[in-house]
Design a protein around this motif. Sequence first.
Motif, mmCIF file in Angstrom:
data_model
loop_
_atom_site.group_PDB
_atom_site.id
_atom_site.type_symbol
_atom_site.label_atom_id
_atom_site.label_comp_id
_atom_site.label_asym_id
_atom_site.label_seq_id
_atom_site.Cartn_x
_atom_site.Cartn_y
_atom_site.Cartn_z
ATOM 1 N N TYR A 130 0.800 -1.223 0.000
ATOM 2 C CA TYR A 130 0.000 0.000 0.000
ATOM 3 C C TYR A 130 0.838 1.281 0.000
ATOM 4 O O TYR A 130 0.590 2.171 -0.828
ATOM 5 N N PRO A 131 1.847 1.413 0.880
ATOM 6 C CA PRO A 131 2.634 2.649 0.864
ATOM 7 C C PRO A 131 3.295 2.905 -0.499
ATOM 8 O O PRO A 131 3.367 4.050 -0.959
ATOM 9 N N GLN A 132 3.731 1.838 -1.158
ATOM 10 C CA GLN A 132 4.359 1.993 -2.477
ATOM 11 C C GLN A 132 3.341 2.505 -3.493
ATOM 12 O O GLN A 132 3.631 3.359 -4.324
ATOM 13 N N MET A 133 2.140 1.950 -3.437
ATOM 14 C CA MET A 133 1.104 2.359 -4.385
ATOM 15 C C MET A 133 0.728 3.817 -4.168
ATOM 16 O O MET A 133 0.537 4.571 -5.120
ATOM 17 N N VAL A 134 0.638 4.206 -2.913
ATOM 18 C CA VAL A 134 0.287 5.596 -2.616
ATOM 19 C C VAL A 134 1.397 6.528 -3.087
ATOM 20 O O VAL A 134 1.139 7.581 -3.663
ATOM 21 N N ALA A 135 2.641 6.102 -2.902
ATOM 22 C CA ALA A 135 3.771 6.926 -3.341
ATOM 23 C C ALA A 135 3.730 7.130 -4.851
ATOM 24 O O ALA A 135 4.121 8.183 -5.358
ATOM 25 N N LEU A 136 3.239 6.141 -5.580
ATOM 26 C CA LEU A 136 3.135 6.266 -7.041
ATOM 27 C C LEU A 136 1.807 6.904 -7.442
ATOM 28 O O LEU A 136 1.423 6.879 -8.593
ATOM 29 N N ARG A 137 1.060 7.429 -6.474
ATOM 30 C CA ARG A 137 -0.219 8.107 -6.673
ATOM 31 C C ARG A 137 -1.273 7.207 -7.318
ATOM 32 O O ARG A 137 -2.045 7.627 -8.169
ATOM 33 N N TYR A 138 -1.286 5.955 -6.893
ATOM 34 C CA TYR A 138 -2.390 5.091 -7.277
ATOM 35 C C TYR A 138 -3.650 5.628 -6.612
ATOM 36 O O TYR A 138 -3.597 6.175 -5.518
ATOM 37 N N ASP A 139 -4.781 5.437 -7.282
ATOM 38 C CA ASP A 139 -6.048 5.742 -6.656
ATOM 39 C C ASP A 139 -6.202 4.825 -5.439
ATOM 40 O O ASP A 139 -6.000 3.618 -5.529
ATOM 41 N N LYS A 140 -6.575 5.425 -4.295
ATOM 42 C CA LYS A 140 -6.588 4.627 -3.063
ATOM 43 C C LYS A 140 -7.599 3.489 -3.124
ATOM 44 O O LYS A 140 -7.339 2.393 -2.644
ATOM 45 N N THR A 141 -8.763 3.767 -3.708
ATOM 46 C CA THR A 141 -9.787 2.723 -3.781
ATOM 47 C C THR A 141 -9.276 1.520 -4.576
ATOM 48 O O THR A 141 -9.459 0.371 -4.173
ATOM 49 N N VAL A 142 -8.619 1.810 -5.692
ATOM 50 C CA VAL A 142 -8.099 0.730 -6.525
ATOM 51 C C VAL A 142 -7.023 -0.051 -5.767
ATOM 52 O O VAL A 142 -7.023 -1.291 -5.745
ATOM 53 N N ALA A 143 -6.140 0.683 -5.116
ATOM 54 C CA ALA A 143 -5.034 0.040 -4.406
ATOM 55 C C ALA A 143 -5.552 -0.853 -3.283
ATOM 56 O O ALA A 143 -5.157 -2.019 -3.158
ATOM 57 N N LEU A 144 -6.479 -0.317 -2.488
ATOM 58 C CA LEU A 144 -7.006 -1.081 -1.352
ATOM 59 C C LEU A 144 -7.805 -2.285 -1.823
ATOM 60 O O LEU A 144 -7.710 -3.373 -1.254
ATOM 61 N N GLY A 145 -8.578 -2.088 -2.883
ATOM 62 C CA GLY A 145 -9.373 -3.181 -3.429
ATOM 63 C C GLY A 145 -8.482 -4.312 -3.896
ATOM 64 O O GLY A 145 -8.773 -5.492 -3.668
ATOM 65 N N CYS A 146 -7.395 -3.932 -4.523
ATOM 66 C CA CYS A 146 -6.473 -4.944 -5.034
ATOM 67 C C CYS A 146 -5.872 -5.758 -3.888
ATOM 68 O O CYS A 146 -5.775 -6.983 -3.959
ATOM 69 N N ILE A 147 -5.504 -5.078 -2.813
ATOM 70 C CA ILE A 147 -4.876 -5.775 -1.681
ATOM 71 C C ILE A 147 -5.886 -6.702 -0.998
ATOM 72 O O ILE A 147 -5.611 -7.884 -0.760
ATOM 73 N N ALA A 148 -7.073 -6.169 -0.707
ATOM 74 C CA ALA A 148 -8.088 -6.999 -0.050
ATOM 75 C C ALA A 148 -8.521 -8.127 -0.981
ATOM 76 O O ALA A 148 -8.610 -9.286 -0.576
ATOM 77 N N GLY A 149 -8.777 -7.769 -2.235
ATOM 78 C CA GLY A 149 -9.299 -8.744 -3.197
ATOM 79 C C GLY A 149 -8.349 -9.901 -3.426
ATOM 80 O O GLY A 149 -8.744 -11.064 -3.359
ATOM 81 N N SER A 150 -7.069 -9.584 -3.654
ATOM 82 C CA SER A 150 -6.180 -10.690 -3.998
ATOM 83 C C SER A 150 -5.841 -11.555 -2.789
ATOM 84 O O SER A 150 -5.349 -12.662 -2.945
ATOM 85 N N SER A 151 -6.151 -11.076 -1.575
ATOM 86 C CA SER A 151 -5.906 -11.946 -0.420
ATOM 87 C C SER A 151 -6.824 -13.161 -0.450
ATOM 88 O O SER A 151 -6.547 -14.169 0.190
ATOM 89 N N SER A 152 -7.916 -13.081 -1.217
ATOM 90 C CA SER A 152 -8.823 -14.230 -1.292
ATOM 91 C C SER A 152 -8.153 -15.433 -1.949
ATOM 92 O O SER A 152 -8.649 -16.548 -1.846
ATOM 93 N N LEU A 153 -7.039 -15.203 -2.625
ATOM 94 C CA LEU A 153 -6.307 -16.328 -3.214
ATOM 95 C C LEU A 153 -5.770 -17.268 -2.132
ATOM 96 O O LEU A 153 -5.555 -18.450 -2.377
ATOM 97 N N GLY A 154 -5.585 -16.723 -0.935
ATOM 98 C CA GLY A 154 -4.965 -17.491 0.146
ATOM 99 C C GLY A 154 -5.668 -18.799 0.448
ATOM 100 O O GLY A 154 -5.029 -19.802 0.758
#
Lengths: 445, 181
Positions: A130-154
């Motif tokens: 997340y900090p890396q994505m924010v530093a690259l000015r990713y949209d926060k919603t997209v960044a957070l969604g990606c992190i939460a969403g891909s954890s479902s692979l676990g």
Amino acid sequence: MGSTAFAGMMIVILLLMIAAGFHINVALAVASVVGVGILAGKTSVALSILSSTSYEVLRDYVFAVIPMFILMGELIARSGAAKDLFVVLNRLLIRVPGRLAVATVIGNAVFAAVVGVSIASAATFSRIAYPQMVALRYDKTVALGCIAGSSSLGMLIPPSVLMIVWGVLTELSIGKLFLAGFLPGLLLAALYATYCIVLALLKPELFGEGKRAIDGMRQRAAIDDTPIDAAVITGTVGTVLLIVVVLGGIWGGMFTPTEASGIGALMALALALIKGLKWRDVVDAISETGRTSAPLLFLLICAQMYSRLLAMGGVVGSMQELILGLGLSPLAIIACMVVVWFMLGMFIDSVSIILLTVPIFSPVATKLGIDPIAFAIMGILAIEAGILTPPFGLAVYTVKACVPDRDVTLRQIFRGSTPYWVFLVGEVFVIYYFPVIATFLPTHF
Amino acid sequence: MVNIDQWLGRFARNMHMLAAIWLFLLAFLILADVVGRGIFNAPIQGTAELVSNSIVAIAFLQLSHSIRMRGMLRAEFLDAYLPAWVMRGFSMLGYLVAVALFLAIAYASWEPMLNAWEIKEYQGDGALRVPTYPVRMIIVAMSVLSACSYASLFARGLRGEHEAAPDAQPGGGAAEPGGAP
């Protein structure tokens, strides 16, 4: 009142107790034991179920996999290997649009192969990516969604606690279930990654990269300056080696799942110590393992009590008659099950959902001619959607608790992760039409 | 009362750590068994019996600390909709039911434990026969301790302390390193 109706009433009471916030193990055990006692008309029957299940249910070599795999995941999660993995993946993906998001998805897929629970990945990547994505000015919603969403692979990519529990309840081989989850897990990871890339191409501004950036003047993230040194290589290679030994060992027939989990836990310890994990953290890891695994193991005891209630009340048979008697098509029945799982997933945790529903659903699916292994994967996909959906998606809450950013709202994370659970539910039906995706590896290896 | 509670809490935590170390030792036993079988063609007799009995013991040894650390799963969806005092009342009722449940488990397991002791019940055959009474004793003792843990949660509720401990993570998992204080 017939015994089935009475058992049904006990299940309703059970659900009420769960809704009232009773601990789920307690609710399961009390409703079942009281129910069985009343059905049998004898207190002694109820007591004997308490003593026999407490002593007998867990007394099997296979149950060691639960604490061992949790221990392995705890150690790896604390070792910093996930960050190494993320650094390397990001470097490899440097030319890919939305690369930090794609690296998060792939990192989660790899990480999923060493941890058995989704929440560990959600917590880890919230801190790393997340900090890396924010530093690259990713949209926060997209960044957070990606992190939460891909954890479902676990939970889908083995080892997976859900598969272990499912296997225990239905007497399916845990090794086979692990194999079955592999291709659907890869497919899901590919879908997630493709989604991120396509979105990054269509709306580069969401990924902090204007048109200019795609033309070559790529912004640099802090993580690009992290040198790929011996420590990073150790973490990455160690993780991959762990996957090869644990999963390869099970599938190659060298180890039973229990043996693989024991060896995996020790390899994870070695890797963590090489990576410089402090003794204090090792103690934390083993302590946390107990806090997670003991309730889970006890839940399995309670589930056995519940299945005695179902058996004594003849609930499974009546539900079968009822569901099959509706004359619905198999697809419609599966769709109904998915709706039940999805709804329950909004309120209770994945393991409890499996314990409550699988003893009833699984025989119905078998009657419908659905391969039990494919059905297990379909179930896990649908149940995992629950960790991303409002109001109580566990992965979403974990991300919220772990991102180092106070401005983030739950709403934002729920919105961002919506596409991911749509994919999860969608894949249930992909597996329904193409069960071979799940059954190919277990039948050929 | 508070002193007894603190003492029981420490005891539960010690049992928890004892079981954690036990689990670690099992990992080494499994490794030795696999290496022995693979390289020297000499597996360690009775590994499966030892491990399977140990898992029961470990689960029960860790239960009461997990209860205190709010490791038990619960559904939280009504928390947001019902007034706090109603949910508090439900939780308290749940704790009382849990105390009864664990006392019932201990009571029900008492006779089988005495039996196992008297007839010297063993599991497994061949080189290593594992006696069953230690596990049965652990079940009885730890069920009583778990009942105490729930009684302690009930008492804390009476004093108005809240359900959500700082380390509460619904569903467990490796969310926060250093969860246990």
